[in-house]
Design an enzyme around this catalytic site. Structure first.
Site, PDB file in Angstrom:
ATOM      1  N   ALA A   1      50.614   8.106   9.331  1.00  0.00           N
ATOM      2  CA  ALA A   1      51.385   8.611  10.468  1.00  0.00           C
ATOM      3  C   ALA A   1      52.125   7.567  11.304  1.00  0.00           C
ATOM      4  O   ALA A   1      53.090   7.910  11.985  1.00  0.00           O
ATOM      5  CB  ALA A   1      50.466   9.417  11.390  1.00  0.00           C
TER       6      ALA A   1
ATOM      7  N   PRO B   1      54.669   4.814  12.731  1.00  0.00           N
ATOM      8  CA  PRO B   1      54.433   4.728  14.175  1.00  0.00           C
ATOM      9  C   PRO B   1      54.427   6.059  14.913  1.00  0.00           C
ATOM     10  O   PRO B   1      54.158   6.095  16.109  1.00  0.00           O
ATOM     11  CB  PRO B   1      55.602   3.859  14.662  1.00  0.00           C
ATOM     12  CG  PRO B   1      56.710   4.208  13.713  1.00  0.00           C
ATOM     13  CD  PRO B   1      56.051   4.398  12.379  1.00  0.00           C
TER      14      PRO B   1
ATOM     15  N   LYS C   1      57.024  11.345  12.297  1.00  0.00           N
ATOM     16  CA  LYS C   1      56.738  12.662  11.728  1.00  0.00           C
ATOM     17  C   LYS C   1      55.698  13.400  12.574  1.00  0.00           C
ATOM     18  O   LYS C   1      55.772  14.618  12.751  1.00  0.00           O
ATOM     19  CB  LYS C   1      56.245  12.535  10.288  1.00  0.00           C
ATOM     20  CG  LYS C   1      57.358  12.399   9.244  1.00  0.00           C
ATOM     21  CD  LYS C   1      58.061  11.070   9.303  1.00  0.00           C
ATOM     22  CE  LYS C   1      59.101  10.905   8.186  1.00  0.00           C
ATOM     23  NZ  LYS C   1      59.800   9.609   8.277  1.00  0.00           N
TER      24      LYS C   1
ATOM     25  N   CYS D   1      61.217   6.207   1.871  1.00  0.00           N
ATOM     26  CA  CYS D   1      62.513   5.655   2.266  1.00  0.00           C
ATOM     27  C   CYS D   1      62.930   4.613   1.232  1.00  0.00           C
ATOM     28  O   CYS D   1      63.318   3.494   1.579  1.00  0.00           O
ATOM     29  CB  CYS D   1      62.475   5.072   3.675  1.00  0.00           C
ATOM     30  SG  CYS D   1      61.257   3.766   3.924  1.00  0.00           S
TER      31      CYS D   1
END
Length: 483
Positions: free
Chosen positions: A123, A125, A128, A244
């Site tokens: 999770a 930083p 989301k 990413c």
């Protein structure tokens, strides 16, 4: 290839992308010459919605020129780099979260809903997590996990800043969580640790850490994390997998391996898929189902590189669950609970939303309000490595409660009768620097002769101060104060 070297792209990466993209390769490489896009995502917990956000923005005296909606995220807004909204009191008040525009696609595709049980497995930083929390509107359970302690601390700070009351921050390896939550969650977010190829334009130093070997290491780790996510997803539930990076080994190939190893899952179409490119089955095992995955390319979209896959677990959806059936003290919290209730009454703070779906839980001298569903699943939180067990409500001191900063960030301006509105200028910065304020500096609000006051900036909560003799003593946490 000379230009590629000028862009400082790793040579092996450039050669691979040229081979994969063929005719599109030139456009892809030219995208590295363009300026990156800047985005923020407004926080519904603080702003109420898009209209509320823009009203708040204008009230704070910020220019609306250059603000544009992000087409694939209803809370997303493009902004001009010169605006620098991260350097504004509204950012400290949690009115919005600075986030790369393409990254917003994951939270949109996942679409967390009020009342769900949600796990954000990797999770930090907090992009989301805070997106999911905004969609959940304080209803349900959000477990936000991060394996690295320093990053988990940053995650916890962002959960607090955004005023999230139904989130629990854990600091564990994914495999360590599985025994506590077998087939428990309605949805699991896996924004997996990856080789970061999609961030080369945004963060040039990411390229110096890249290697073909790292890609394979990441792919192996992603497979292990997804296996854990599968075990914690209930029948009918979903997993949103995102990276990413551009590497097929970490994207289509990871998705293909997961489908082969977990026949109880299938891929689903993603929202806004028509705005992006489809996944490439030919870069994996040829499974046509991989066309349901999504790739975001920087030469096609106003954002950085991203990959998304939404998996659904076969089986009937679970029934809606009811939370907040009682507010009995747990873990020796009765005295603290009574003191906290007295604090709310004395300082004219509405407690209905504070307690909704939560149970009091005392850790040392700190009172937390923990999502009831978590305490029912893991009584006493025994065995969980928890950094933030819920809403930080107060510290018990000699039979009385001193409010925690987390409570101040959670409260909305209308929930406190005693409130000091500072505006969004220098007075707000004085508070954020930890300075005491005089009554005359308050823009508006009602102050008691003595007692706790909710401090707000343009209507968004910043924390607490204590009024006495026409002065507001600052209680903004020392570790968060601005220079």
């Amino acid at each position: 290839m000379e230009k590629i070297k000028d862009w400082k792209l790793p040579e092996a990466f450039a050669e691979r992308m040229e081979r994969l993209l063929e005719k599109e390769a030139e456009a892809f490489f030219k995208s590295y010459e363009k300026e990156r896009a800047y985005g923020l995502r407004y926080n519904p917990l603080k702003t109420g919605g898009r209209e509320g956000f823009f009203r708040l923005w204008e009230q704070a005296g910020l220019p609306t020129a250059g603000l544009r909606p992000v087409p694939w995220c209803r809370e997303g807004v493009f902004y001009e780099e010169s605006l620098r909204p991260g350097k504004h009191p509204l950012h400290e008040a949690g009115a919005y979260y600075i986030q790369e525009p393409s990254a917003m696609s994951a939270g949109e595709a996942f679409d967390a809903r009020p009342g769900e049980r949600i796990l954000d497995l990797c999770a930090a930083p907090g992009g989301k997590t805070t997106h999911a929390a905004g969609r959940m509107m304080g209803e349900g359970l959000l477990v936000s996990n991060e394996i690295h302690p320093a990053r988990a601390k940053i995650l916890s700070q962002n959960v607090e800043r955004m005023g999230i009351g139904n989130a629990v921050v854990t600091n564990m390896a994914p495999a360590e969580l599985v025994p506590f939550f077998p087939e428990f969650f309605d949805g699991v977010l896996v924004d997996a640790p990856c080789s970061g190829e999609g961030m080369f334009r945004k963060e040039e130093e990411a390229g110096t850490e890249w290697s073909p070997e790292q890609v394979l290491v990441c792919a192996k780790r992603q497979e292990e994390i997804l296996d854990c996510a599968a075990k914690m997803t209930r029948p009918g539930g979903r997993i949103l997998y995102s990276t990413c990076t551009f590497a097929p080994e970490e994207n289509e190939q990871t998705a293909a391996r997961f489908l082969k190893g977990h026949p109880e899952f299938s891929l689903e179409e993603l929202s806004h898929a028509d705005l992006f490119a489809k996944g490439r089955p030919e870069w994996a095992d040829g499974n046509p189902e991989l066309l349901k995955t999504v790739r975001i390319w920087p030469h096609r979209t106003e954002g950085e590189g991203h990959f998304l896959a939404l998996f659904r677990k076969h089986g009937p959806a679970g029934e809606a669950r009811d939370g907040g059936r009682n507010s009995r003290g747990r873990n020796g919290g009765k005295e603290a609970l009574e003191a906290f209730q007295a604090f709310l009454q004395e300082n004219k703070i509405a407690g209905e939303r504070v307690f909704r779906g939560k149970l009091p839980f005392l850790l040392g001298d700190r009172l937390y309000l923990v999502p009831q569903e978590l305490l029912e699943q893991v009584p006493g939180l025994s065995g969980l490595k928890v950094l933030r067990p819920g809403l930080a409500a107060g510290i018990l001191k000699k039979g009385r409660i001193e409010p925690e900063h987390g409570l101040g960030m959670f409260l909305q301006s209308g929930e406190a009768a005693w409130r000091a509105e500072l505006g969004a200028g220098e007075t707000a910065w004085k508070y954020l620097r930890g300075e005491a304020l005089k009554k005359e500096e308050i823009v508006s609000g009602a102050l008691p002769e003595k007692g706790w006051v909710l401090v707000t900036a343009a209507g968004c909560s910043l924390g607490f101060a204590k009024a006495a003799g026409g002065v507001l003593k600052n209680h903004y946490p020392k570790g968060l104060r601005k220079p």
